[in-house]
Write a protein that holds these residues in place. Sequence first.
Motif, PDB file in Angstrom:
ATOM      1  N   LEU A 288       0.845  -1.200   0.000  1.00 14.37           N
ATOM      2  CA  LEU A 288       0.000   0.000   0.000  1.00 14.37           C
ATOM      3  C   LEU A 288       0.875   1.242   0.000  1.00 14.37           C
ATOM      4  CD1 LEU A 288      -2.808  -0.995   2.553  1.00 14.37           C
ATOM      5  CD2 LEU A 288      -3.031  -0.715   0.082  1.00 14.37           C
ATOM      6  N   PHE A 289       2.013   1.158   0.690  1.00 14.66           N
ATOM      7  CA  PHE A 289       2.964   2.275   0.694  1.00 14.66           C
ATOM      8  C   PHE A 289       3.520   2.497  -0.717  1.00 14.66           C
ATOM      9  CE2 PHE A 289       7.511   3.362   0.801  1.00 14.66           C
ATOM     10  CZ  PHE A 289       7.435   4.642   1.326  1.00 14.66           C
ATOM     11  N   ILE A 290       3.966   1.422  -1.364  1.00 15.55           N
ATOM     12  CA  ILE A 290       4.512   1.557  -2.716  1.00 15.55           C
ATOM     13  C   ILE A 290       3.458   2.114  -3.671  1.00 15.55           C
ATOM     14  CG2 ILE A 290       5.381   0.262  -4.692  1.00 15.55           C
ATOM     15  CD1 ILE A 290       6.716  -1.664  -2.680  1.00 15.55           C
ATOM     16  N   THR A 291       2.212   1.618  -3.519  1.00 19.36           N
ATOM     17  CA  THR A 291       1.132   2.079  -4.398  1.00 19.36           C
ATOM     18  C   THR A 291       0.921   3.572  -4.265  1.00 19.36           C
ATOM     19  OG1 THR A 291       0.050  -0.075  -4.218  1.00 19.36           O
ATOM     20  CG2 THR A 291      -1.315   1.781  -4.935  1.00 19.36           C
ATOM     21  N   ARG A 292       0.993   4.047  -3.025  1.00 22.89           N
ATOM     22  CA  ARG A 292       0.803   5.492  -2.805  1.00 22.89           C
ATOM     23  C   ARG A 292       1.898   6.296  -3.478  1.00 22.89           C
ATOM     24  NH1 ARG A 292      -0.831   3.663   2.377  1.00 22.89           N
ATOM     25  NH2 ARG A 292       1.256   4.077   3.274  1.00 22.89           N
ATOM     26  N   GLN A 293       3.097   5.742  -3.531  1.00 21.96           N
ATOM     27  CA  GLN A 293       4.198   6.482  -4.139  1.00 21.96           C
ATOM     28  C   GLN A 293       4.033   6.580  -5.654  1.00 21.96           C
ATOM     29  OE1 GLN A 293       5.633   7.898  -1.671  1.00 21.96           O
ATOM     30  NE2 GLN A 293       4.419   6.389  -0.507  1.00 21.96           N
ATOM     31  N   LEU A 294       3.300   5.601  -6.233  1.00 18.37           N
ATOM     32  CA  LEU A 294       3.118   5.629  -7.696  1.00 18.37           C
ATOM     33  C   LEU A 294       2.313   6.839  -8.180  1.00 18.37           C
ATOM     34  CD1 LEU A 294       2.462   1.838  -8.407  1.00 18.37           C
ATOM     35  CD2 LEU A 294       4.498   3.160  -9.009  1.00 18.37           C
ATOM     36  N   LYS A 295       1.672   7.516  -7.246  1.00 20.05           N
ATOM     37  CA  LYS A 295       0.948   8.739  -7.616  1.00 20.05           C
ATOM     38  C   LYS A 295       1.889   9.807  -8.155  1.00 20.05           C
ATOM     39  CE  LYS A 295      -2.967   8.162  -4.484  1.00 20.05           C
ATOM     40  NZ  LYS A 295      -3.724   8.714  -3.333  1.00 20.05           N
ATOM     41  N   GLY A 296       3.156   9.678  -7.828  1.00 16.10           N
ATOM     42  CA  GLY A 296       4.135  10.643  -8.314  1.00 16.10           C
ATOM     43  C   GLY A 296       4.358  10.574  -9.807  1.00 16.10           C
ATOM     44  N   LEU A 297       3.849   9.507 -10.432  1.00 19.85           N
ATOM     45  CA  LEU A 297       3.991   9.398 -11.896  1.00 19.85           C
ATOM     46  C   LEU A 297       3.185  10.458 -12.644  1.00 19.85           C
ATOM     47  CD1 LEU A 297       3.677   5.520 -12.184  1.00 19.85           C
ATOM     48  CD2 LEU A 297       5.680   6.859 -12.875  1.00 19.85           C
TER      49      LEU A 297
ATOM     50  N   ASN B 221      11.951  10.451 -13.024  1.00 21.74           N
ATOM     51  CA  ASN B 221      12.697   9.264 -13.465  1.00 21.74           C
ATOM     52  C   ASN B 221      12.719   8.178 -12.394  1.00 21.74           C
ATOM     53  OD1 ASN B 221      13.221  10.267 -15.979  1.00 21.74           O
ATOM     54  ND2 ASN B 221      15.194  11.169 -15.397  1.00 21.74           N
ATOM     55  N   ARG B 222      12.833   8.639 -11.110  1.00 19.75           N
ATOM     56  CA  ARG B 222      12.811   7.654 -10.033  1.00 19.75           C
ATOM     57  C   ARG B 222      11.446   6.971  -9.948  1.00 19.75           C
ATOM     58  NH1 ARG B 222      17.221   7.215  -7.114  1.00 19.75           N
ATOM     59  NH2 ARG B 222      18.648   9.006  -6.891  1.00 19.75           N
ATOM     60  N   TYR B 223      10.346   7.770 -10.155  1.00 12.63           N
ATOM     61  CA  TYR B 223       9.007   7.178 -10.139  1.00 12.63           C
ATOM     62  C   TYR B 223       8.874   6.159 -11.278  1.00 12.63           C
ATOM     63  CZ  TYR B 223       7.311  10.547  -6.704  1.00 12.63           C
ATOM     64  OH  TYR B 223       7.109  11.271  -5.555  1.00 12.63           O
ATOM     65  N   PHE B 224       9.418   6.532 -12.427  1.00  9.15           N
ATOM     66  CA  PHE B 224       9.359   5.620 -13.568  1.00  9.15           C
ATOM     67  C   PHE B 224      10.136   4.339 -13.275  1.00  9.15           C
ATOM     68  CE2 PHE B 224      11.196   3.974 -17.531  1.00  9.15           C
ATOM     69  CZ  PHE B 224      10.026   3.659 -18.222  1.00  9.15           C
ATOM     70  N   TYR B 225      11.325   4.559 -12.618  1.00 12.26           N
ATOM     71  CA  TYR B 225      12.137   3.379 -12.270  1.00 12.26           C
ATOM     72  C   TYR B 225      11.346   2.458 -11.344  1.00 12.26           C
ATOM     73  CZ  TYR B 225      15.675   0.470 -10.060  1.00 12.26           C
ATOM     74  OH  TYR B 225      16.389  -0.609  -9.563  1.00 12.26           O
ATOM     75  N   LEU B 226      10.643   3.056 -10.382  1.00 14.19           N
ATOM     76  CA  LEU B 226       9.826   2.278  -9.452  1.00 14.19           C
ATOM     77  C   LEU B 226       8.788   1.451 -10.209  1.00 14.19           C
ATOM     78  CD1 LEU B 226       8.816   1.573  -6.585  1.00 14.19           C
ATOM     79  CD2 LEU B 226       7.475   3.703  -6.644  1.00 14.19           C
ATOM     80  N   LEU B 227       8.060   2.108 -11.133  1.00 14.52           N
ATOM     81  CA  LEU B 227       7.026   1.420 -11.912  1.00 14.52           C
ATOM     82  C   LEU B 227       7.632   0.293 -12.757  1.00 14.52           C
ATOM     83  CD1 LEU B 227       4.109   1.235 -13.082  1.00 14.52           C
ATOM     84  CD2 LEU B 227       4.823   2.934 -14.787  1.00 14.52           C
ATOM     85  N   GLU B 228       8.708   0.626 -13.428  1.00 18.83           N
ATOM     86  CA  GLU B 228       9.352  -0.338 -14.308  1.00 18.83           C
ATOM     87  C   GLU B 228       9.802  -1.578 -13.525  1.00 18.83           C
ATOM     88  OE1 GLU B 228      12.686   0.007 -17.813  1.00 18.83           O
ATOM     89  OE2 GLU B 228      13.178   0.879 -15.850  1.00 18.83           O
TER      90      GLU B 228
ATOM     91  N   LYS C  81       6.113   3.861 -22.986  1.00 19.47           N
ATOM     92  CA  LYS C  81       6.720   2.941 -22.019  1.00 19.47           C
ATOM     93  C   LYS C  81       5.963   2.939 -20.700  1.00 19.47           C
ATOM     94  CE  LYS C  81      11.501   2.950 -23.724  1.00 19.47           C
ATOM     95  NZ  LYS C  81      12.916   3.243 -23.387  1.00 19.47           N
ATOM     96  N   VAL C  82       5.543   4.121 -20.267  1.00 16.41           N
ATOM     97  CA  VAL C  82       4.791   4.216 -19.021  1.00 16.41           C
ATOM     98  C   VAL C  82       3.524   3.379 -19.117  1.00 16.41           C
ATOM     99  CG1 VAL C  82       3.548   5.761 -17.477  1.00 16.41           C
ATOM    100  CG2 VAL C  82       5.728   6.491 -18.473  1.00 16.41           C
ATOM    101  N   GLN C  83       2.801   3.569 -20.235  1.00 21.05           N
ATOM    102  CA  GLN C  83       1.545   2.826 -20.416  1.00 21.05           C
ATOM    103  C   GLN C  83       1.808   1.315 -20.451  1.00 21.05           C
ATOM    104  OE1 GLN C  83      -0.527   3.520 -24.088  1.00 21.05           O
ATOM    105  NE2 GLN C  83      -2.493   2.897 -23.259  1.00 21.05           N
ATOM    106  N   MET C  84       2.871   0.916 -21.129  1.00 20.31           N
ATOM    107  CA  MET C  84       3.174  -0.516 -21.248  1.00 20.31           C
ATOM    108  C   MET C  84       3.497  -1.129 -19.892  1.00 20.31           C
ATOM    109  SD  MET C  84       2.574  -1.387 -24.243  1.00 20.31           S
ATOM    110  CE  MET C  84       3.171  -3.061 -24.015  1.00 20.31           C
ATOM    111  N   HIS C  85       4.272  -0.419 -19.055  1.00 16.72           N
ATOM    112  CA  HIS C  85       4.592  -0.953 -17.730  1.00 16.72           C
ATOM    113  C   HIS C  85       3.341  -1.050 -16.855  1.00 16.72           C
ATOM    114  CE1 HIS C  85       8.726  -1.207 -18.627  1.00 16.72           C
ATOM    115  NE2 HIS C  85       9.000   0.104 -18.595  1.00 16.72           N
ATOM    116  N   MET C  86       2.475  -0.055 -16.966  1.00 15.19           N
ATOM    117  CA  MET C  86       1.217  -0.115 -16.216  1.00 15.19           C
ATOM    118  C   MET C  86       0.396  -1.331 -16.645  1.00 15.19           C
ATOM    119  SD  MET C  86      -0.098   3.831 -16.036  1.00 15.19           S
ATOM    120  CE  MET C  86       0.719   5.065 -15.027  1.00 15.19           C
TER     121      MET C  86
END
Length: 1200
Positions: free
Chosen positions: A104-113, A122-129, A168-173
């Motif tokens: 749940l913590f990680i999910t909340r951080q994905l809002k930074g995308l 870039n760090r948010y993208f790295y997290l998602l990837e 790339k963002v859409q594909m990782h999602m």
Amino acid sequence: VALSGASIIYYPPGVKEITDKITNDEVVKRLKMVVKTFMDMDQDSEDEKQQYLPLALHLASEFFLRNPNKDVRLLVACCLADIFRIYAPEAPYTSHDKLKDIFLFITRQLKGLEDTKSPQFNRYFYLLENLAWVKSYNICFELEDCNEIFIQLFRTLFSVINNSHNQKVQMHMLDLMSSIIMEGDGVTQELLDSILINLIPAHKNLNKQAFDLAKVLLKRTVQTIEPCIANFFNQVLVLGKSSVSDLSEHVFDLIQELFAIDPHLLLSVMPQLEFKLKSNDGEERLAVVRLLAKLFGSKDSDLATQNRPLWQCFLGRFNDIHVPVRLESVKFASHCLMNHPDLAKDLTEYLKVRSHDPEEAIRHDVIVTIITAGKRDLSLVNDQLLGFVRERTLDKRWRVRKEAMMGLAQLYKKYCLHAEAGKDAAEKVSWIKDKLLHIYYQNSIDDKLLVEKIFAQYLVPHNLETEERMKCLYYLYASLDPNAVKALNEMWKCQNLLRSHVRELLDLHKQPTSEANSSAMFGKLMTIAKNLPDPGKAQDFVKKFNQVLGDDEKLRSQLELLISPTCSCKQADVCVREIARKLANPKQPTNPFLEMVKFLLERIAPVHIDSEAISALVKLMNKSIEGTADDEEEGVSPDTAIRAGLELLKVLSFTHPTSFHSAETYESLLQCLRMEDDKVAEAAIQIFRNTGHKIETDLPQIRSTLIPILHQKAKRGTPHQAKQAVHCIHAIFSNKEVQLAQIFEPLSRSLNADVPEQLITPLVSLGHISMLAPDQFASPMKSVVANFIVKDLLMNDRSTGEKNGKLWSPDEEVSPEVLAKVQAIKLLVRWLLGMKNNQSKSANSTLRLLSAMLVSEGDLTEQKRISKSDMSRLRLAAGSAIMKLAQEPCYHEIITPEQFQLCALVINDECYQVRQIFAQKLHKALVKLLLPLEYMAIFALCAKDPVKERRAHARQCLLKNISIRREYIKQNPMANEKLLSLLPEYVVPYMIHLLAHDPDFTKPQDVDQLRDIKECLWFMLEVLMTKNENNSHAFMKKMAENIKLTRDAQSPDEPKANEKLYTVCDVALCVINSKSALCNADSPKDPVLPTKFFTQPEKDFCNDRNYITEETRVLLLTGKPKPTGVLGAVNKPLSATGRRPYIRSTGSETGSNISVNSELSSPAGNRSRYMVFTTLIKLTKLREFSFLCTLCALAIIKTI
């Protein structure tokens, strides 16, 4: 190294301990080095994994997970994501609660995308990837409440996706979410809702990228997610459990979107929709129909072919009891036709039914559906669909008729005029021009005005250049069917008549004010208002317009220019705009007054024809004559084009005569006069007659060329050419007496009955000359009539006719002798009409001759040398002649009741064509108010006609005549002084008298004969009693009662004749009493009976006897009709005394003209209904009758 509880935490080299005792900046600095370390590690680094395990556990502590600093949380999340990667497949965290908190913590951080411009993106993208690549969230499947984590993840990803993200963002999602869906045990409703909510229109419009993401996700997971979707729709649609989801109210929107994404998502849902289509709730069915309309109608949909049961069930909704459902079904058809032409066959039958729907809106939308598809591509609509639109041009509602007519007009302009789809398409809709013009025959003024508008904008667009416009008109006229040509001619005639009314109104403005002038002006305004839509409202607007005309001299001058014979099309356009500009009110956007005036101006403005246009038409015709025109390309032969062109010019010569006055035009017409085509020459003469009033003074060269041609046509042309030539000479030459004498004298000297084929044209010319110039030629004609017409021609049968039994033959098969006799009869009539007096008693003698012709059934000499078809021609000529003479008051007075009755019986002639032509002539004269009212009574005898179409025609004629007479009385206050000759109800006494002298009516108490009388009476009374205007039912009853107080003026002293008269009165009273409850009221006025047919009532005479028994009365009103048989011939003998009763058919009969009645061949059966009146009938022996005919003719000669 740091000590944490019992464990020693090893930090990467150079990283000091991270605790809550240091600043946030220092925490961030140290975490970045930790992140770098974990990023560089891989799963094979066992020593490092073991070394940093305490650190991994420490990073999941509350200090980091609850840290208020955004950067700290991001760096921690990146570390945790790498930890899951490094320690996969076994996470270092064993507590389920801790795992839940971490994800749940990680999910909340994905809002930074969401913010791609952030320095930390870039760090948010790295997290998602990292999460997507490792499929870290799959660990959550082991948790009991993993659904909460997935829902939060899905909602977060759908909320942050936006148009600034790259592929790339859409594909990782997608990878992240699809792995959860495809590798889990199923998709819960809440998780499904988190996906589907993005498909709802409101959300779709807010975040298009979220919609696209959901769309791709569903496509990728279709196999896995389809059962979950099916379960959701089953819960809502079938079980009605709307509480299972907040999206329940959006199910139909969702189905539409899911179908567009991938129809496989709804494999199990479609049968549920079929169930919903049969719901008892109309609104629910409507919603499903709207949905399926979109599914079936979408461009790439193959649902109709893939799911035939659902398609058939959907088509059934075209016949739904709920009006909105039927309406929605019809609207769908347009898109379906355009996107799926292969389904047109299925739709056609249902649209056919809906084109007759009781709801106006549905019939209207059927038309819109078909026309919309047709305008897109004509191949999308078949002939049957176009036929539905064609039918609706006669709809009872104006809105539907207008839509159908305008739609067809648009198709015609697109595919015929502009030829946008080639010749085949043009041929497919070529019938439209005829159909649209046929509508001009309708009674509604709205229909007529719309046809005029369509003609000016679509059939022959008035904004084309003159040459192009006339070419369009030229070939249109040549390709119209005869009825459409008549309608177009009538349209120009009506417009010209309205122009003349406006011209007369302007003339009244020029006269000094007076009561007579005001009355005439009011009458003219009412007449003009009748020619505009909604005549009731139009009256007020026309009065207002008239007031404006009186006050504004400039406006009057503009209007005068507009209706001037010399006004050009361009001038007309300027005038209309100028008048509209003056009457416009800027403060009033919708101005009904201005709209009404525009209607009037559009009708009277010469937008098509002027001198330039006539010149262009003549040039086109010249090209056709020379063979250089585009006739074949336009689909007409040169001969047809020339003939139609002359006919067109002939019609325009009546409405625009001034436009013809040029040497060039007349030279072309002279060229036409020399052509071999008789019709072309005839039309050319007619044009000269209508337009050549100034030829003698302005164009002497044309005059000198024209005169000898007219002489030649009058002497040796066709009968029609001769007639037109004589009238042309009389109309345009000042020395017409000399010209006519030069024709009369040689023709009258050269008459020879032995060569009848050379007689017809001279007889026509002589007849018209004597009618046009009676003072000059009445006396010379006496000797021609006495010595040749009667004695030599009519009283002799020189040839023997064919005994083939036919009652009628085509014109080309009629013998020249009979044609000459027919023209001889017409000559007698024209001669008398020219004199217009009976001082020499010639009219009496002629009437006796014509009566003898009818009594002898056309065989005046009784030598039996003449054929039956020729006898029919002569009977028709004799009856028509009497009717023609009756149109002249001085001759009407001397026509005896017996002669009138003989004339009336022609409408019951045994020959179908005689009945048909006589009825047409009768109607034409009555509708122009040329014949006395008593002749309308003749139509009552049409109840005896065995052919249904003839009875229907007669009824239409009655309706038209009665309507015209009533309207005339309303519009002409002076007509009240002549009610006896105008009021339709006054036909009743004439009808009663005529039926009392019907030769079929011999036994006043015979029920069958009384039934025939009743049918004839009701044939007329039914039309008269449609409305009870001014208590007319009581008035007609009073007339019948008053007749019983008089005697038959024809036979006042014959008891049987009076008994028959009173019996017919009682039958009439019986019918009136049974059909109207209003007839017992007091009559508004005491009727006046015609003294020619009834004596004055005697003071002491009382006639209260009932001439039909109560039993007979009941039989007449309720008895079964006589049995009907099947007739196989068009020509059928009607009933006559001592002859088999006539038989009425129920439908149109076809067959040969050869009678199938064997009685016709017997002498007894050949005795006609004509042989009843006058003293001639009383002589029963044929030789006595023949002798009497000869004496009659000699008496005529002697009188002359």
